[in-house]
Design a protein around this motif. Structure first.
Motif, mmCIF file in Angstrom:
data_model
loop_
_atom_site.group_PDB
_atom_site.id
_atom_site.type_symbol
_atom_site.label_atom_id
_atom_site.label_comp_id
_atom_site.label_asym_id
_atom_site.label_seq_id
_atom_site.Cartn_x
_atom_site.Cartn_y
_atom_site.Cartn_z
ATOM 1 N N ARG A 1 78.119 93.334 -66.877
ATOM 2 C CA ARG A 1 79.452 93.814 -66.633
ATOM 3 C C ARG A 1 79.531 95.253 -66.194
ATOM 4 O O ARG A 1 78.742 96.094 -66.451
ATOM 5 C CB ARG A 1 80.027 94.062 -68.295
ATOM 6 N N ALA A 2 80.459 95.403 -65.239
ATOM 7 C CA ALA A 2 80.681 96.516 -64.547
ATOM 8 C C ALA A 2 81.620 97.406 -65.280
ATOM 9 O O ALA A 2 82.876 97.007 -65.287
ATOM 10 C CB ALA A 2 81.097 96.363 -62.847
ATOM 11 N N ILE A 3 81.177 98.552 -66.018
ATOM 12 C CA ILE A 3 82.190 99.303 -66.422
ATOM 13 C C ILE A 3 83.092 99.990 -65.528
ATOM 14 O O ILE A 3 82.435 100.840 -64.669
ATOM 15 C CB ILE A 3 81.543 100.376 -67.410
ATOM 16 N N SER A 4 84.507 99.940 -65.630
ATOM 17 C CA SER A 4 85.375 100.712 -64.651
ATOM 18 C C SER A 4 85.364 102.270 -64.897
ATOM 19 O O SER A 4 84.940 102.483 -65.971
ATOM 20 C CB SER A 4 86.406 100.148 -64.732
ATOM 21 N N GLU A 5 85.763 102.984 -63.992
ATOM 22 C CA GLU A 5 85.878 104.240 -64.457
ATOM 23 C C GLU A 5 86.979 104.744 -65.569
ATOM 24 O O GLU A 5 86.709 105.476 -66.249
ATOM 25 C CB GLU A 5 86.271 105.236 -63.012
ATOM 26 N N HIS A 6 87.908 103.681 -65.687
ATOM 27 C CA HIS A 6 89.031 104.071 -66.646
ATOM 28 C C HIS A 6 88.196 103.796 -68.087
ATOM 29 O O HIS A 6 88.391 104.432 -69.125
ATOM 30 C CB HIS A 6 90.273 103.214 -66.433
ATOM 31 N N GLU A 7 87.609 102.774 -68.073
ATOM 32 C CA GLU A 7 86.923 102.348 -69.179
ATOM 33 C C GLU A 7 85.855 103.539 -69.710
ATOM 34 O O GLU A 7 85.813 103.895 -70.860
ATOM 35 C CB GLU A 7 85.913 101.091 -69.130
ATOM 36 N N ALA A 8 85.243 104.134 -68.662
ATOM 37 C CA ALA A 8 84.139 105.182 -68.971
ATOM 38 C C ALA A 8 84.997 106.171 -69.754
ATOM 39 O O ALA A 8 84.350 106.702 -70.504
ATOM 40 C CB ALA A 8 83.458 105.450 -67.644
ATOM 41 N N ILE A 9 86.059 106.553 -69.307
ATOM 42 C CA ILE A 9 86.712 107.643 -69.568
ATOM 43 C C ILE A 9 87.250 107.250 -71.281
ATOM 44 O O ILE A 9 86.997 108.037 -71.990
ATOM 45 C CB ILE A 9 88.062 107.895 -68.868
ATOM 46 N N GLU A 10 87.717 106.057 -71.402
ATOM 47 C CA GLU A 10 87.890 105.901 -72.786
ATOM 48 C C GLU A 10 86.549 105.707 -73.766
ATOM 49 O O GLU A 10 86.752 106.238 -74.668
ATOM 50 C CB GLU A 10 88.435 104.074 -72.796
#
Lengths: 221, 221
Positions: free
Chosen positions: A75-84
DNA sequence: ACCAACAATATTGTTAACAATTATGACAAC
DNA sequence: GTTGTCATAATTGTTAACAATATTGTTGGT
């Protein structure tokens, strides 16, 4: 004293799980890379069922994605997800720092200071990679002092998902020096057994990391 | 408009997973109860492999325990673990309340007030079970407003593990009234878009729940 | 009655084959 | 050149059987 362990037969499933987990963490399997059961089974020299079970576990953990009849992929973690994920870590590690301030003994505090002192040396040597490593050690030590199973597990899981972003923030100009100061504030608060201060220091530290990540995103990496 | 869905073929694994998950959540499978793969497979009318995969996922989630060659069982969460889970929830739901205060629109706030008003009615009627249900609704609504995937998932997982303790705290004498007041403080803070106050109110609310749990443990249930 | 050794049973772990589904490529129609 | 259809291949989903391990029950000795 450690007794001689009986061959410690580890099941194929667990074996596959750890090897896949490691491969993802070490970047040997890249985001979006497909996980073909038969290929992995041959690579690991285990049955397909074992790989299948391992993938199911990793999917539950959020490390791999799946679609029925279409297989699994990293799964590629998006930047938005990383911030969450960082936001969640901020409050959880804050809780850990709170507990650590209450529970730390003299040896624990000395250990923390030792790690921070090494970080200062590395900063002087401009060894950013080693700072990242020591940073991980410091956070791990605080978690260990806090002695909180639930929080430890949750953070472990969040960190696994964030692995792709782990070296990004320290590279933002000025972050290394600021990070050093923030860690000092955390260690001092724990040393003084000031739980609220420790929690606050940890939270603003990770919030600053989050800001750095946002900045690095804006600048296109 | 909703299109007619094709039979929506769900895989046996996913089917087994949800049914097992539900059975544990509803208390149809009791803590420490063994999960025998063949029995479950027959009960659910699926293959053993599907049950096996489902169990692997539930183990990863922390809902069931396993030992090699010795099978799986419904994990019994200890009181100490339950307290840890509440502590983690306190900070995570605090974060959710923080975000919710920033993002709530007029409709959201009206919904929160409606739920709280129903809670008041139930309190007057001494309907503690219904209060528990509305309590869950209120927290769920706040999570929805916060719109935070990571926190939502983590809390969902924590709640699943805590299921055995969900009705304990409201039964502590005086808790129902106090809980009502605490929820009002949370709703008010969100309505005023005061993120810090909302976070603080949510944290102390859940901390009080934790205290109530500790008290109910001391009194031997 | 208690204990040890052993056999019988229950259960999990592993393998291989088959079925079902999706992706790929060739070829014709336009 | 693009599109659609079809056969082929690749891959996942499912099943059944077998092997390995742990649990239970039985027997015989003391």
């Amino acid at each position: 004293m450690t007794t001689i362990l009986p061959p410690e037969k580890i099941s194929e499933t667990d074996e596959s799980y750890s090897r896949l987990h490691q491969a993802i963490m070490k970047g040997q399997l890249l985001p979006n890379e497909r996980l073909v059961e038969l290929d992995l089974a041959q690579k690991f020299d285990v049955g397909r069922a074992a790989v299948r079970a391992a993938i199911a576990r990793l999917a539950q953990e959020g490390l791999v994605g799946r679609e029925p009849n279409r297989g699994a992929w990293v799964r590629a973690i998006s930047e938005h997800e990383a911030i969450e994920l960082y936001e969640a870590r901020a409050v959880l590690e804050g809780l850990a720092a709170h507990k650590a301030a209450q529970l730390a003994n003299a040896q624990d505090i000395a250990d923390l200071r030792a790690i921070h002192s090494k970080m200062q040396s590395c900063f002087a040597d401009e060894d950013l990679l080693q700072i990242s490593e020591l940073n991980a050690q410091l956070h791990a030590k605080i978690l260990a002092i806090a002695n909180h199973q639930a929080v430890t597990q949750l953070i472990q899981r969040l960190k696994a998902q964030q692995v792709r972003f782990q070296y990004r923030t320290i590279l933002v100009p000025g972050r290394a020096r600021q990070s050093l100061e923030e860690h000092l504030a955390i260690v001092d608060a724990i040393a003084q057994h000031d739980a609220n201060a420790a929690e606050q220091a940890m939270r603003s530290h990770i919030m600053n990391v989050t800001q750095a990540l946002k900045k690095s995103i804006k600048n296109g990496f």
